[in-house]
Design a protein around this motif. Structure first.
Motif, mmCIF file in Angstrom:
data_model
loop_
_atom_site.group_PDB
_atom_site.id
_atom_site.type_symbol
_atom_site.label_atom_id
_atom_site.label_comp_id
_atom_site.label_asym_id
_atom_site.label_seq_id
_atom_site.Cartn_x
_atom_site.Cartn_y
_atom_site.Cartn_z
ATOM 1 N N GLY A 344 8.961 13.396 -0.338
ATOM 2 C CA GLY A 344 8.509 12.027 -0.508
ATOM 3 C C GLY A 344 9.275 11.303 -1.596
ATOM 4 O O GLY A 344 9.985 11.907 -2.414
ATOM 5 N N SER A 345 9.145 9.989 -1.603
ATOM 6 C CA SER A 345 9.848 9.188 -2.606
ATOM 7 C C SER A 345 8.960 8.045 -3.083
ATOM 8 O O SER A 345 8.108 7.537 -2.351
ATOM 9 C CB SER A 345 11.142 8.614 -2.018
ATOM 10 O OG SER A 345 10.847 7.695 -0.976
ATOM 11 N N VAL A 346 9.166 7.684 -4.336
ATOM 12 C CA VAL A 346 8.526 6.495 -4.897
ATOM 13 C C VAL A 346 9.631 5.571 -5.393
ATOM 14 O O VAL A 346 10.452 5.957 -6.223
ATOM 15 C CB VAL A 346 7.582 6.831 -6.067
ATOM 16 C CG1 VAL A 346 7.006 5.538 -6.664
ATOM 17 C CG2 VAL A 346 6.449 7.732 -5.624
ATOM 18 N N SER A 347 9.660 4.361 -4.859
ATOM 19 C CA SER A 347 10.575 3.330 -5.343
ATOM 20 C C SER A 347 9.753 2.348 -6.169
ATOM 21 O O SER A 347 8.835 1.719 -5.641
ATOM 22 C CB SER A 347 11.243 2.602 -4.169
ATOM 23 O OG SER A 347 12.005 3.494 -3.392
ATOM 24 N N VAL A 348 10.063 2.253 -7.450
ATOM 25 C CA VAL A 348 9.350 1.320 -8.330
ATOM 26 C C VAL A 348 10.138 0.021 -8.306
ATOM 27 O O VAL A 348 11.288 -0.034 -8.748
ATOM 28 C CB VAL A 348 9.234 1.869 -9.760
ATOM 29 C CG1 VAL A 348 8.196 1.083 -10.541
ATOM 30 C CG2 VAL A 348 8.861 3.350 -9.746
ATOM 31 N N ILE A 349 9.511 -1.012 -7.750
ATOM 32 C CA ILE A 349 10.256 -2.214 -7.370
ATOM 33 C C ILE A 349 9.724 -3.443 -8.098
ATOM 34 O O ILE A 349 8.536 -3.741 -8.059
ATOM 35 C CB ILE A 349 10.157 -2.437 -5.846
ATOM 36 C CG1 ILE A 349 10.765 -1.245 -5.109
ATOM 37 C CG2 ILE A 349 10.840 -3.732 -5.437
ATOM 38 C CD1 ILE A 349 10.572 -1.288 -3.612
ATOM 39 N N GLY A 350 10.633 -4.152 -8.739
ATOM 40 C CA GLY A 350 10.302 -5.456 -9.298
ATOM 41 C C GLY A 350 10.718 -6.525 -8.303
ATOM 42 O O GLY A 350 11.905 -6.639 -7.969
ATOM 43 N N VAL A 351 9.756 -7.301 -7.811
ATOM 44 C CA VAL A 351 10.058 -8.278 -6.764
ATOM 45 C C VAL A 351 10.376 -9.652 -7.335
ATOM 46 O O VAL A 351 10.478 -10.631 -6.593
ATOM 47 C CB VAL A 351 8.895 -8.386 -5.753
ATOM 48 C CG1 VAL A 351 8.686 -7.065 -5.055
ATOM 49 C CG2 VAL A 351 7.602 -8.848 -6.415
ATOM 50 N N GLY A 352 10.542 -9.749 -8.657
ATOM 51 C CA GLY A 352 10.830 -11.036 -9.261
ATOM 52 C C GLY A 352 9.562 -11.818 -9.528
ATOM 53 O O GLY A 352 8.459 -11.383 -9.212
ATOM 54 N N PRO A 353 9.678 -12.996 -10.098
ATOM 55 C CA PRO A 353 8.494 -13.783 -10.448
ATOM 56 C C PRO A 353 7.701 -14.289 -9.252
ATOM 57 O O PRO A 353 6.507 -14.494 -9.354
ATOM 58 C CB PRO A 353 9.090 -14.958 -11.242
ATOM 59 C CG PRO A 353 10.409 -14.472 -11.717
ATOM 60 C CD PRO A 353 10.913 -13.579 -10.627
ATOM 61 N N GLY A 354 8.346 -14.541 -8.106
ATOM 62 C CA GLY A 354 7.558 -15.063 -6.990
ATOM 63 C C GLY A 354 8.356 -15.440 -5.763
ATOM 64 O O GLY A 354 8.031 -15.049 -4.659
ATOM 65 N N THR A 355 9.426 -16.181 -5.925
ATOM 66 C CA THR A 355 10.174 -16.666 -4.774
ATOM 67 C C THR A 355 11.014 -15.562 -4.139
ATOM 68 O O THR A 355 11.640 -14.753 -4.847
ATOM 69 C CB THR A 355 11.095 -17.840 -5.160
ATOM 70 O OG1 THR A 355 11.931 -18.175 -4.041
ATOM 71 C CG2 THR A 355 11.995 -17.473 -6.327
ATOM 72 N N PRO A 356 11.071 -15.504 -2.805
ATOM 73 C CA PRO A 356 11.920 -14.511 -2.128
ATOM 74 C C PRO A 356 13.397 -14.661 -2.488
ATOM 75 O O PRO A 356 14.159 -13.703 -2.382
ATOM 76 C CB PRO A 356 11.682 -14.808 -0.639
ATOM 77 C CG PRO A 356 10.344 -15.465 -0.587
ATOM 78 C CD PRO A 356 10.246 -16.269 -1.848
ATOM 79 N N LEU A 357 13.805 -15.849 -2.930
ATOM 80 C CA LEU A 357 15.217 -16.087 -3.244
ATOM 81 C C LEU A 357 15.677 -15.266 -4.439
ATOM 82 O O LEU A 357 16.880 -15.064 -4.627
ATOM 83 C CB LEU A 357 15.442 -17.574 -3.530
ATOM 84 C CG LEU A 357 15.159 -18.533 -2.367
ATOM 85 C CD1 LEU A 357 15.305 -19.979 -2.823
ATOM 86 C CD2 LEU A 357 16.092 -18.236 -1.202
ATOM 87 N N TRP A 358 14.739 -14.785 -5.249
ATOM 88 C CA TRP A 358 15.099 -14.021 -6.441
ATOM 89 C C TRP A 358 14.975 -12.512 -6.232
ATOM 90 O O TRP A 358 15.060 -11.745 -7.185
ATOM 91 C CB TRP A 358 14.225 -14.446 -7.624
ATOM 92 C CG TRP A 358 14.624 -15.768 -8.213
ATOM 93 C CD1 TRP A 358 15.817 -16.403 -8.064
ATOM 94 C CD2 TRP A 358 13.826 -16.600 -9.066
ATOM 95 N NE1 TRP A 358 15.814 -17.582 -8.751
ATOM 96 C CE2 TRP A 358 14.613 -17.741 -9.379
ATOM 97 C CE3 TRP A 358 12.545 -16.503 -9.579
ATOM 98 C CZ2 TRP A 358 14.144 -18.756 -10.202
ATOM 99 C CZ3 TRP A 358 12.076 -17.524 -10.396
ATOM 100 C CH2 TRP A 358 12.864 -18.641 -10.711
ATOM 101 N N ARG A 359 14.754 -12.071 -5.021
ATOM 102 C CA ARG A 359 14.719 -10.625 -4.753
ATOM 103 C C ARG A 359 16.136 -10.101 -4.570
ATOM 104 O O ARG A 359 16.965 -10.731 -3.911
ATOM 105 C CB ARG A 359 13.936 -10.326 -3.475
ATOM 106 C CG ARG A 359 12.483 -10.725 -3.498
ATOM 107 C CD ARG A 359 11.886 -10.501 -2.124
ATOM 108 N NE ARG A 359 10.564 -11.087 -1.998
ATOM 109 C CZ ARG A 359 10.044 -11.476 -0.849
ATOM 110 N NH1 ARG A 359 10.730 -11.336 0.270
ATOM 111 N NH2 ARG A 359 8.834 -12.012 -0.809
ATOM 112 N N SER A 360 16.399 -8.922 -5.106
ATOM 113 C CA SER A 360 17.720 -8.319 -4.905
ATOM 114 C C SER A 360 17.801 -7.700 -3.513
ATOM 115 O O SER A 360 16.768 -7.343 -2.917
ATOM 116 C CB SER A 360 17.962 -7.226 -5.961
ATOM 117 O OG SER A 360 17.148 -6.093 -5.675
#
Length: 605
Positions: A344-360
């Motif tokens: 199994g895997s855990v990806s700890v993900i920061g999705v940015g402040p809110g807008t999809p435009l700021w997701r990597s």
């Protein structure tokens, strides 16, 4: 794979809605200038860019638009017909359905399905599909073609009416509309062995083989790889017939096992001791020493037998100083997804402040790949546009450690888990807590053994202080620091010392968790401290709901700043003594902190 239906007009939307009735795992993406959020799942503004993004994410694209729009968008991305996802153009009235690329991933089948739903015509142009009803270089799941370079010539001969000899094991070719002759020059052969094909022969390998492995802890990967390579070579088996590497679950974090799986480009799967012990009587070379260490009398042999369902090994245990392997062959195709479990895997993900435009891009890839999403409910709400059948595990604010432990246990069961944070996962978020928990002594941590053996990935995101700074200009262009004013986990006396140090050091300061219903005094104290060390005209940035519909960014001075304007959805940036504020000709106010380039300009003068 996910199917994305692209809609560029209201008329096309009606066709798209008809398709959602008969297709599964579908999203409708609509052009923002012509459609609304209430009509589609996702809005986009840049048609070409959006098509390219979906294509690179390997989703199937059904564009209710002209073929030219799709072709121009993906043309520069086409380089491997075996990897390209389906791209299909559908007339707005559903009359014509044209598969453009992706026949190796079901484009023609999808086009036929769409045509049946819309009573339209699927314009299939692949010669083999038209004449033979199948493309020989796209065998069913569980089969691999050994010599794909020969497919084109063989299919041309068959299309031209040449007779063919078909191996009975290739039952998926039983309806091939060709003249049969067991003595024909053209031969379609099934084999698990490594054999040289004839001039007009195609060899198909079934995924029926498993390789069981065992090792000492810390076995050098190259040692196990050499053992496996030698054993396979001496067995006479084709590598393409190997479905997976298997071992006992306590080896789920053994680097050598995963190195072998990567070397052979196949998955690694792990079985419990109980599962292996069910076939204990069939292990030909049992070991009491191994049983004391692992709970089974043979890891490599037992895992191979249990995973394959065979009662006898094809190759019994081979070993080196620190590694063992054995090979078993199943009576049928082996689906690795039904064998034991993955690591199994855990990806700890920061999705940015809110807008999809700021997701990597990495953030999006990991979210879409995950089987499970774990997070605070508000954070999960921010990523609903990426949902692709994932199971959601929603938690309340304050349940951070419960969240982490739940994510680790899910991963321990073999799931691919995304642990969601807003902003950046490593800044006042979940990454640190996850490492804190996983680093505990396994015997005292309260976690299962399997949860301690998962793989962990942390992907960076845009943090609130970065977003606020970008909206305001460039206030963190020189030395800065971040301080959380929450005293739930850190004593206020410690926080106060840090504020004083930052003020004395003349850092630009970003205050996280600046104020809540319970904590109303800390920000006032922090501002009072900074006012002692900074000019009262120092710029202050107050930002809230960054990247969301209610976003608000205000720029003021230290003297005019009122802490009562702040809530828990806000972040506050206080400039250094050198931070500047100016207004452009169009009335916009910006803030920046110089780094000292002005002195270089003077030297040049």
């Amino acid at each position: 794979m996910k199917i994305i239906i692209l809609v560029l007009s209201a008329r096309g939307l009606q066709t798209a809605l008809k398709l959602t009735i008969g297709l599964s795992n579908v999203e409708i993406h609509g052009l923002a200038q012509r459609l609304t959020h209430s009509e589609v799942d996702v809005l986009f503004e840049d048609t070409t860019g959006h098509i390219r993004q979906i294509f690179l994410q390997k989703h199937a694209i059904v564009g209710i638009c002209s073929s030219g729009i799709l072709v121009r968008a993906i043309a520069s991305l086409l380089n491997d017909k075996y990897a390209e996802p389906p791209v299909i153009s559908v007339a707005s009235d559903g009359s014509s359905i044209v598969p453009l690329v992706g026949s190796h991933h079901g484009a023609n089948d999808l086009a036929n399905s769409i045509a049946n739903q819309l009573n339209g015509h699927a314009a299939i142009t692949t010669a083999s599909d038209i004449k033979l009803g199948i493309s020989l270089d796209s065998p069913p799941v569980g089969w691999v073609i050994a010599n794909p370079d020969s497919v084109k010539n063989v299919m041309v001969d068959l299309i031209n009416g040449a007779p063919v000899a078909i191996d009975p094991d290739l039952d998926w070719l039983s309806n091939l509309p060709c003249r049969r002759d067991n003595n024909a020059a053209i031969r379609l052969t099934a084999s698990i062995n490594l054999i040289s094909p004839g001039k007009h022969e195609l060899i198909f390998h079934p995924k029926r083989t498993v390789v069981g492995v065992g090792s000492d802890r810390g076995c050098p990967p190259e040692e196990m790889i050499r053992l496996i390579d030698t054993t396979i070579s001496e067995s006479g088996l084709a590598r393409q017939t190997i479905a997976c590497i298997v071992s006992i679950d306590r080896k789920a974090d053994e680097a050598a096992v995963h190195a072998v799986a990567k070397h052979l480009d196949i998955p690694a799967r792990f079985l419990s001791a109980d599962t292996i012990n069910m076939i204990d009587k069939n292990i030909p070379n049992p070991s009491d020493i191994v049983q004391r260490e692992t709970g089974v009398r043979g890891v490599a042999e037992g895992a191979a037998l249990a995973a394959s369902g065979a009662t006898k090994l094809f190759i019994e245990k081979r070993k080196t100083a620190r590694a063992t392997c054995a090979i078993a062959i199943s009576n049928g195709i082996i689906n690795p997804e039904t064998v034991g479990r993955a690591r199994g895997s855990v990806s700890v993900i920061g999705v940015g402040p809110g807008t999809p435009l700021w997701r990597s891009p990495e953030c999006v890839t990991l979210l879409e790949r995950a089987t499970d999403w774990v997070g605070y409910s508000m954070y999960l709400d921010l990523i609903q546009d990426l949902k692709n059948g994932q199971t959601e595990h929603r938690f309340q604010l304050g349940e951070e450690e419960v969240r982490v432990r739940h994510a680790l246990e899910l991963a321990g069961s073999g799931c691919d888990v995304a642990l969601i944070s807003s902003g950046d996962a490593g800044i006042y978020a979940m990454a640190t807590l996850l490492y804190e928990v996983i680093a505990l002594n396994p015997e005292k941590s309260g976690l299962s053994d399997s949860a301690h053996r998962v793989t962990i990935t942390v992907t960076p995101g845009i943090s609130a202080f970065q977003a606020a700074a970008a909206r305001a200009g460039a206030p963190i262009g020189h030395d800065f620091c971040c301080i959380s004013l929450s005293d739930l986990l850190t004593p206020w006396v410690t926080i106060k010392k840090r504020i004083i140090s930052a003020a004395y050091g003349d850092f630009v300061v970003a205050f996280y968790n600046p104020r809540s219903a319970r904590r109303v005094d800390q920000l006032e104290v922090a501002i009072a401290i900074l006012r002692k060390y900074r000019p009262l005209n120092t710029p202050v940035i107050l930002a809230s709901n960054l990247g969301r519909t209610k976003e608000k960014v205000e720029i003021m001075t230290l003297s005019s700043f009122n802490p009562e304007m702040v809530d828990m959805l806000s972040i506050v940036l206080i400039g250094a003594s050198t931070t500047k504020m100016f207004t452009t000709g169009d009335g916009q106010r910006f803030v920046f902190t110089p780094r000292g380039y002005s002195s270089k300009r003077k030297n040049l003068e």
